[in-house]
Write an enzyme that holds these catalytic residues in place. Structure first.
Site, PDB file in Angstrom:
ATOM      1  N   ASN A   9       0.866  -1.181   0.000  1.00  0.00           N
ATOM      2  CA  ASN A   9       0.000   0.000   0.000  1.00  0.00           C
ATOM      3  C   ASN A   9       0.902   1.230   0.000  1.00  0.00           C
ATOM      4  O   ASN A   9       1.474   1.583   1.029  1.00  0.00           O
ATOM      5  CB  ASN A   9      -0.902  -0.023   1.243  1.00  0.00           C
ATOM      6  N   TRP A  10       1.027   1.846  -1.164  1.00  0.00           N
ATOM      7  CA  TRP A  10       1.942   2.990  -1.285  1.00  0.00           C
ATOM      8  C   TRP A  10       1.370   4.255  -0.649  1.00  0.00           C
ATOM      9  O   TRP A  10       2.072   5.266  -0.539  1.00  0.00           O
ATOM     10  CB  TRP A  10       2.234   3.272  -2.767  1.00  0.00           C
ATOM     11  N   LYS A  11       0.103   4.237  -0.299  1.00  0.00           N
ATOM     12  CA  LYS A  11      -0.559   5.432   0.261  1.00  0.00           C
ATOM     13  C   LYS A  11      -0.312   6.626  -0.686  1.00  0.00           C
ATOM     14  O   LYS A  11      -0.242   6.430  -1.895  1.00  0.00           O
ATOM     15  CB  LYS A  11      -0.106   5.686   1.695  1.00  0.00           C
ATOM     16  N   HIS A  95      -9.572   1.129   5.207  1.00  0.00           N
ATOM     17  CA  HIS A  95      -8.282   1.357   5.861  1.00  0.00           C
ATOM     18  C   HIS A  95      -8.480   2.309   7.049  1.00  0.00           C
ATOM     19  O   HIS A  95      -9.284   3.244   6.967  1.00  0.00           O
ATOM     20  CB  HIS A  95      -7.275   1.934   4.855  1.00  0.00           C
ATOM     21  N   GLU A  97      -6.809   4.731   8.052  1.00  0.00           N
ATOM     22  CA  GLU A  97      -6.612   6.154   7.731  1.00  0.00           C
ATOM     23  C   GLU A  97      -7.877   6.749   7.123  1.00  0.00           C
ATOM     24  O   GLU A  97      -8.179   7.927   7.314  1.00  0.00           O
ATOM     25  CB  GLU A  97      -5.400   6.316   6.792  1.00  0.00           C
ATOM     26  N   GLU A 167      -5.053  -4.859  10.669  1.00  0.00           N
ATOM     27  CA  GLU A 167      -4.045  -3.813  10.847  1.00  0.00           C
ATOM     28  C   GLU A 167      -4.317  -3.078  12.152  1.00  0.00           C
ATOM     29  O   GLU A 167      -5.143  -2.152  12.177  1.00  0.00           O
ATOM     30  CB  GLU A 167      -4.113  -2.813   9.691  1.00  0.00           C
ATOM     31  N   GLY A 173       2.640   2.545  10.765  1.00  0.00           N
ATOM     32  CA  GLY A 173       3.572   3.653  10.591  1.00  0.00           C
ATOM     33  C   GLY A 173       4.292   4.062  11.866  1.00  0.00           C
ATOM     34  O   GLY A 173       4.899   5.126  11.911  1.00  0.00           O
ATOM     35  N   SER A 213       3.681  -1.846  10.335  1.00  0.00           N
ATOM     36  CA  SER A 213       5.132  -1.864  10.529  1.00  0.00           C
ATOM     37  C   SER A 213       5.779  -3.195  10.146  1.00  0.00           C
ATOM     38  O   SER A 213       6.754  -3.613  10.774  1.00  0.00           O
ATOM     39  CB  SER A 213       5.490  -1.471  11.972  1.00  0.00           C
ATOM     40  N   GLY A 234       2.989  -1.042   4.266  1.00  0.00           N
ATOM     41  CA  GLY A 234       3.007   0.379   3.924  1.00  0.00           C
ATOM     42  C   GLY A 234       4.418   0.835   3.609  1.00  0.00           C
ATOM     43  O   GLY A 234       4.958   0.579   2.530  1.00  0.00           O
ATOM     44  N   GLY A 235       5.061   1.489   4.577  1.00  0.00           N
ATOM     45  CA  GLY A 235       6.371   2.117   4.383  1.00  0.00           C
ATOM     46  C   GLY A 235       7.402   1.234   3.694  1.00  0.00           C
ATOM     47  O   GLY A 235       8.085   1.682   2.763  1.00  0.00           O
TER      48      GLY A 235
HETATM   49  P1  13P Z   1       3.132   0.609   7.634  1.00  0.00           P
HETATM   50  O1  13P Z   1       3.651  -0.693   7.051  1.00  0.00           O
HETATM   51  O2  13P Z   1       3.835   1.805   7.109  1.00  0.00           O
HETATM   52  O3  13P Z   1       3.024   0.541   9.119  1.00  0.00           O
HETATM   53  O4  13P Z   1       1.620   0.745   7.068  1.00  0.00           O
HETATM   54  C1  13P Z   1       0.748  -0.314   7.175  1.00  0.00           C
HETATM   55  C2  13P Z   1      -0.470  -0.015   6.418  1.00  0.00           C
HETATM   56  O5  13P Z   1      -1.233   0.867   6.781  1.00  0.00           O
HETATM   57  C3  13P Z   1      -0.735  -0.784   5.196  1.00  0.00           C
HETATM   58  O6  13P Z   1      -2.013  -0.568   4.722  1.00  0.00           O
END
Ligand code: 13P
Length: 251
Positions: A9-11, A95, A97, A167, A173, A213, A234-235
């Site tokens: 997930n590149w956000k 998600h 967020e 999640e 994050g 993470s 994510g990251g």
């Molecule tokens: P991180 O891997 O950056 O913690 O993000 C997880 C995430 O929200 C994937 O959708």
């Protein structure tokens, strides 16, 4: 056997040149990837068309969000009908967020899942508790409510198309990952919840991914848990070498 999946997930990250560079860099590792692990990339929607043009891709594509309508006067929105017309097979729904910053409710999330399913887009449904809920020992009931509201109205053949991502919000994050025991405990709970409602056979087929993470150092241990079927990353999915290692660790 359940499908193993590693999704990135590149956000809201990367410009188009950086996005295409990341795909080219990842491509260099493709021979290390097992056929048994499905790789999904979820770039910003604006870049889906560019990534869709990649020849002989080693990945499938996902949007990060969608409307619950098919078409119409909904400025700024993108629908699962449009995603399907572009051969985009997946969409992340619910998600944390989006729940937190865009006030998505369980009801909206259920409608988005319905819209995905009626348009042949597989939803990657996200659930997970906040830190206060875990500290207050409400994490199971929180996730139970999220799963019930989003999925319990589905027919079995619809449910078969769903991918679940657990999640925990406190792990997203933050660099704080759930331990493999914490992840397995919640994934087992989600699996049991699915067994109770949809039956054992169907529940056994649903991939439940862990997100929060995940990195190249912790992924192997997390993915070794019996009910963890891969990750939503994510990251670490923004760095080719790290993401490639995470994909390899799922096989
Ligand atoms: P991180 O891997 O950056 O913690 O993000 C997880 C995430 O929200 C994937 O959708």
């Amino acid at each position: 056997m359940r499908q193993k999946i590693v999704a990135g997930n590149w956000k809201m990250n990367k410009d188009i040149d950086e996005a295409m560079e990341l795909v080219v860099s990842l491509e260099q590792y493709r021979h290390d990837f097992s056929q048994d692990v499905k790789v999904i990339l979820a770039p910003p929607s604006l870049y889906l068309a560019n990534l869709e043009m990649v020849e002989e891709p080693f990945f499938e594509l996902s949007a990060q969000n969608c409307s619950h309508h098919d078409y119409g006067a909904f400025t700024g929105e993108i629908s699962p009908a449009m995603l399907h017309s572009m051969n985009i097979g997946y969409c992340i729904v619910g998600h944390s967020e989006r729940r937190q910053y865009y006030h998505e409710t369980d009801e909206m999330i259920a409608k988005k899942i319905d819209a995905c399913l009626r348009n042949h887009v597989r939803p990657i449904f996200c659930c997970g508790e906040m830190l206060e809920q875990r500290n207050g020992k409400h994490h199971f009931v929180t996730v139970l409510h999220q799963v019930e509201h989003a999925l319990f109205h589905l027919k079995k053949d619809e449910m078969k198309q769903v991918v679940i991502a657990y999640e925990p919000v406190w792990a997203i994050g933050t660099g704080v990952t759930a331990s493999s025991d914490q992840a397995e405990e919640m994934h087992g709970f989600i699996r049991d919840t699915l067994i109770n409602h949809f039956g054992e056979e169907l529940a056994a087929e649903i991939p439940i991914l862990y997100g929060g993470s995940v990195n190249a150092q912790n992924s192997a241990e997390l993915f070794a848990c019996p009910n963890v079927d891969g990750g939503l990353v994510g990251g670490a999915s923004l760095k080719a070498k790290d993401f490639a290692q995470i994909i390899v660790s799922a096989s």
